[in-house]
Design an enzyme around this catalytic site. Sequence first.
Site, PDB file in Angstrom:
ATOM      1  N   GLY A  18      53.140 -84.399 -51.040  1.00  0.00           N
ATOM      2  CA  GLY A  18      51.955 -83.998 -50.275  1.00  0.00           C
ATOM      3  C   GLY A  18      51.695 -85.018 -49.187  1.00  0.00           C
ATOM      4  N   GLN A  45      46.193 -89.434 -43.380  1.00  0.00           N
ATOM      5  CA  GLN A  45      47.224 -90.450 -43.649  1.00  0.00           C
ATOM      6  C   GLN A  45      48.067 -90.739 -42.402  1.00  0.00           C
ATOM      7  OE1 GLN A  45      48.596 -88.464 -47.504  1.00  0.00           O
ATOM      8  NE2 GLN A  45      48.953 -90.639 -47.903  1.00  0.00           N
ATOM      9  N   CYS A  96      50.860 -93.254 -53.996  1.00  0.00           N
ATOM     10  CA  CYS A  96      50.371 -92.724 -52.717  1.00  0.00           C
ATOM     11  C   CYS A  96      51.156 -93.357 -51.576  1.00  0.00           C
ATOM     12  CB  CYS A  96      48.876 -93.034 -52.566  1.00  0.00           C
ATOM     13  SG  CYS A  96      48.144 -92.340 -51.074  1.00  0.00           S
ATOM     14  N   LEU A  97      51.506 -92.528 -50.587  1.00  0.00           N
ATOM     15  CA  LEU A  97      52.272 -93.038 -49.444  1.00  0.00           C
ATOM     16  C   LEU A  97      51.478 -94.090 -48.657  1.00  0.00           C
ATOM     17  CD1 LEU A  97      53.811 -89.673 -48.196  1.00  0.00           C
ATOM     18  CD2 LEU A  97      55.030 -91.546 -49.340  1.00  0.00           C
ATOM     19  N   HIS A 103      44.844 -84.454 -55.340  1.00  0.00           N
ATOM     20  CA  HIS A 103      45.139 -85.752 -54.724  1.00  0.00           C
ATOM     21  C   HIS A 103      44.951 -85.662 -53.208  1.00  0.00           C
ATOM     22  CE1 HIS A 103      47.706 -89.536 -54.326  1.00  0.00           C
ATOM     23  NE2 HIS A 103      47.725 -89.056 -53.100  1.00  0.00           N
ATOM     24  N   GLU A 104      45.441 -84.554 -52.621  1.00  0.00           N
ATOM     25  CA  GLU A 104      45.352 -84.396 -51.152  1.00  0.00           C
ATOM     26  C   GLU A 104      43.926 -84.110 -50.716  1.00  0.00           C
ATOM     27  OE1 GLU A 104      49.124 -85.281 -51.609  1.00  0.00           O
ATOM     28  OE2 GLU A 104      47.843 -85.505 -49.835  1.00  0.00           O
ATOM     29  N   HIS A 132      41.986 -87.160 -50.409  1.00  0.00           N
ATOM     30  CA  HIS A 132      42.207 -87.905 -49.159  1.00  0.00           C
ATOM     31  C   HIS A 132      41.267 -87.420 -48.065  1.00  0.00           C
ATOM     32  CE1 HIS A 132      45.502 -90.677 -49.776  1.00  0.00           C
ATOM     33  NE2 HIS A 132      46.307 -89.745 -50.255  1.00  0.00           N
TER      34      HIS A 132
HETATM   35  O1  LIG Z   1      48.681 -88.105 -50.281  1.00  0.00           O
HETATM   36  C1  LIG Z   1      50.017 -87.862 -50.520  1.00  0.00           C
HETATM   37  N1  LIG Z   1      50.699 -88.942 -51.053  1.00  0.00           N
HETATM   38  O2  LIG Z   1      50.189 -90.135 -50.937  1.00  0.00           O
HETATM   39  C2  LIG Z   1      52.004 -88.723 -51.619  1.00  0.00           C
HETATM   40  C3  LIG Z   1      51.973 -88.618 -53.127  1.00  0.00           C
HETATM   41  C4  LIG Z   1      51.135 -87.476 -53.591  1.00  0.00           C
HETATM   42  C5  LIG Z   1      50.952 -87.372 -55.075  1.00  0.00           C
HETATM   43  C6  LIG Z   1      50.417 -86.218 -55.568  1.00  0.00           C
HETATM   44  C7  LIG Z   1      50.215 -86.054 -56.930  1.00  0.00           C
HETATM   45  C8  LIG Z   1      50.547 -87.070 -57.806  1.00  0.00           C
HETATM   46  C9  LIG Z   1      51.076 -88.249 -57.332  1.00  0.00           C
HETATM   47  C10 LIG Z   1      51.280 -88.393 -55.953  1.00  0.00           C
HETATM   48 NI    NI Z   2      48.190 -90.003 -51.238  1.00  0.00          NI
END
Ligand SMILES: OCN(O)CCCc1ccccc1
Ligand code: NI
Length: 183
Positions: A60, A65, A110-111, A153-154, A157
Amino acid sequence: MILMDNIIREGHPTLRVKAEEVKFPLTEEDKNLAADMLEYLINSQDPETAEKYGLRPGIGLAANQVNVSKRMFALHLEDEKGELLSFVAINPKIVSHSVEKTYLTGGEGCLSVDRQVPGYVPRYARITAKFFTVDGKEQKMRLKGLPAIAFQHELDHLNGIMFYDHINEENPFASIPDSIPFG
Ligand SMILES: OCN(O)CCCc1ccccc1
Ligand code: NI
């Protein structure tokens, strides 16, 4: 194309700002951003491309971001039936959710976070989501499992919330009442 250099990291104020609703019809710029965000996820999940451009894999990506404070995010992942879920959600909302919670037993990452933050992240186990597609069609989607977790999660953000905001500080691995572990 979006590269890691375009992804802002924790400490950048935009990650803590509530993003603005997107106006329809989308501008060309918004349409290009939506396509670029989804393309990032696809690129990041292809080992060769990820290696070539030094991309961290992600399922995601939210617009804030990449420092664009607009209510849109991309998801690109398979559900437990192996069905591909790949879309950009515009002005997403959770319209209803289960009482039950779930959490990834391995925690979340998270990225925008260049460190491990261990601990369970409680999420709703099942959600009914509504959002608009880039061409303005309203979608209603029932999600569970990893798609439900990723959607939350998104959406967090877009509201300036980071996954670790949900982790129990006293005991990061404290059991979560009414929950079904995932993974
Ligand atoms: O916001 C997106 N991101 O940082 C990438 C990872 C997204 C993610 C989504 C659900 C569980 C763990 C990580
Ligand atoms: Ni994230």
